[in-house]
Design a protein around this motif. Structure first.
Motif, PDB file in Angstrom:
ATOM      1  N   GLU A   1      28.791  28.501  46.526  1.00 15.77           N
ATOM      2  CA  GLU A   1      27.345  28.419  46.767  1.00 15.77           C
ATOM      3  C   GLU A   1      26.717  27.339  45.880  1.00 15.77           C
ATOM      4  N   ALA A   2      27.150  27.262  44.623  1.00 13.60           N
ATOM      5  CA  ALA A   2      26.627  26.239  43.702  1.00 13.60           C
ATOM      6  C   ALA A   2      26.986  24.839  44.184  1.00 13.60           C
ATOM      7  N   GLN A   3      28.215  24.677  44.692  1.00 15.60           N
ATOM      8  CA  GLN A   3      28.637  23.365  45.214  1.00 15.60           C
ATOM      9  C   GLN A   3      27.818  23.003  46.449  1.00 15.60           C
ATOM     10  N   GLU A   4      27.539  23.972  47.295  1.00 14.78           N
ATOM     11  CA  GLU A   4      26.734  23.708  48.495  1.00 14.78           C
ATOM     12  C   GLU A   4      25.312  23.314  48.109  1.00 14.78           C
TER      13      GLU A   4
ATOM     14  N   LEU B   1      37.756  36.361  41.731  1.00 18.42           N
ATOM     15  CA  LEU B   1      37.306  36.756  43.072  1.00 18.42           C
ATOM     16  C   LEU B   1      35.797  36.937  43.102  1.00 18.42           C
ATOM     17  N   PHE B   2      35.252  37.432  42.001  1.00 24.30           N
ATOM     18  CA  PHE B   2      33.816  37.656  41.935  1.00 24.30           C
ATOM     19  C   PHE B   2      33.050  36.347  41.835  1.00 24.30           C
ATOM     20  N   LEU B   3      33.600  35.362  41.081  1.00 25.66           N
ATOM     21  CA  LEU B   3      32.883  34.110  40.849  1.00 25.66           C
ATOM     22  C   LEU B   3      33.053  33.090  41.961  1.00 25.66           C
ATOM     23  N   LEU B   4      34.125  33.169  42.724  1.00 23.88           N
ATOM     24  CA  LEU B   4      34.406  32.135  43.705  1.00 23.88           C
ATOM     25  C   LEU B   4      33.265  31.912  44.697  1.00 23.88           C
ATOM     26  N   PRO B   5      32.701  32.948  45.315  1.00 25.55           N
ATOM     27  CA  PRO B   5      31.584  32.692  46.236  1.00 25.55           C
ATOM     28  C   PRO B   5      30.393  32.033  45.539  1.00 25.55           C
TER      29      PRO B   5
ATOM     30  N   MET C   1      46.022  44.115  39.820  1.00 26.68           N
ATOM     31  CA  MET C   1      45.266  42.869  39.685  1.00 26.68           C
ATOM     32  C   MET C   1      44.678  42.808  38.267  1.00 26.68           C
ATOM     33  N   SER C   2      44.796  41.650  37.630  1.00 24.68           N
ATOM     34  CA  SER C   2      44.302  41.523  36.255  1.00 24.68           C
ATOM     35  C   SER C   2      42.776  41.397  36.239  1.00 24.68           C
ATOM     36  N   ASP C   3      42.234  41.552  35.069  1.00 27.34           N
ATOM     37  CA  ASP C   3      40.783  41.391  34.927  1.00 27.34           C
ATOM     38  C   ASP C   3      40.349  39.979  35.307  1.00 27.34           C
ATOM     39  N   TYR C   4      41.226  38.983  34.962  1.00 25.40           N
ATOM     40  CA  TYR C   4      40.899  37.592  35.281  1.00 25.40           C
ATOM     41  C   TYR C   4      40.824  37.390  36.789  1.00 25.40           C
ATOM     42  N   GLN C   5      41.793  37.960  37.519  1.00 28.44           N
ATOM     43  CA  GLN C   5      41.793  37.817  38.976  1.00 28.44           C
ATOM     44  C   GLN C   5      40.560  38.481  39.572  1.00 28.44           C
ATOM     45  N   ASP C   6      40.190  39.628  39.026  1.00 27.00           N
ATOM     46  CA  ASP C   6      38.969  40.293  39.502  1.00 27.00           C
ATOM     47  C   ASP C   6      37.762  39.382  39.288  1.00 27.00           C
ATOM     48  N   LEU C   7      37.711  38.765  38.118  1.00 27.49           N
ATOM     49  CA  LEU C   7      36.598  37.880  37.790  1.00 27.49           C
ATOM     50  C   LEU C   7      36.596  36.653  38.706  1.00 27.49           C
TER      51      LEU C   7
END
Ligand SMILES: [Zn+2]
Length: 94
Positions: free
Chosen positions: A17-20, A9-13, A1-7
């Protein structure tokens, strides 16, 4: 998994949460109607009595204040900050 994919996955929640939070703020803000405010007296900022501005109506008591800031100070309901207790009562009604 690339660093971007790791990032991603980390930012998606956080993004969800920000959209909610934004949706909750927009729903809360929709209860604050913008109406005409008329200065009841000569105001400290130099606004003469009878001047007209766009104000905000308190969703609880129906009073009109010159801004969301003044509404938050006088009524305890801020158009930008949802309250878990809701908007059916304000500080002026206590
Ligand atoms: Zn009020």
């Amino acid at each position: 998994m690339s660093d971007y994919q790791d990032l991603a996955l980390f930012l998606l929640p956080a993004e969800v949460e920000a959209q909610e939070r934004a949706a909750k703020r927009a729903e809360w803000n929709s209860h604050f109607e913008q109406v005409e405010w008329i200065a009841p007296y000569d105001c400290a900022d130099g606004t003469p009595a009878g001047s007209r501005r766009i104000g905000i109506r308190c969703p609880a008591c129906g009073a009109v204040e010159v801004s969301g800031f003044v509404l938050a100070l006088n009524h305890g309901l801020d158009p930008g900050v949802p309250k878990p207790a809701g908007f059916t009562r304000c500080a002026k009604m206590l």
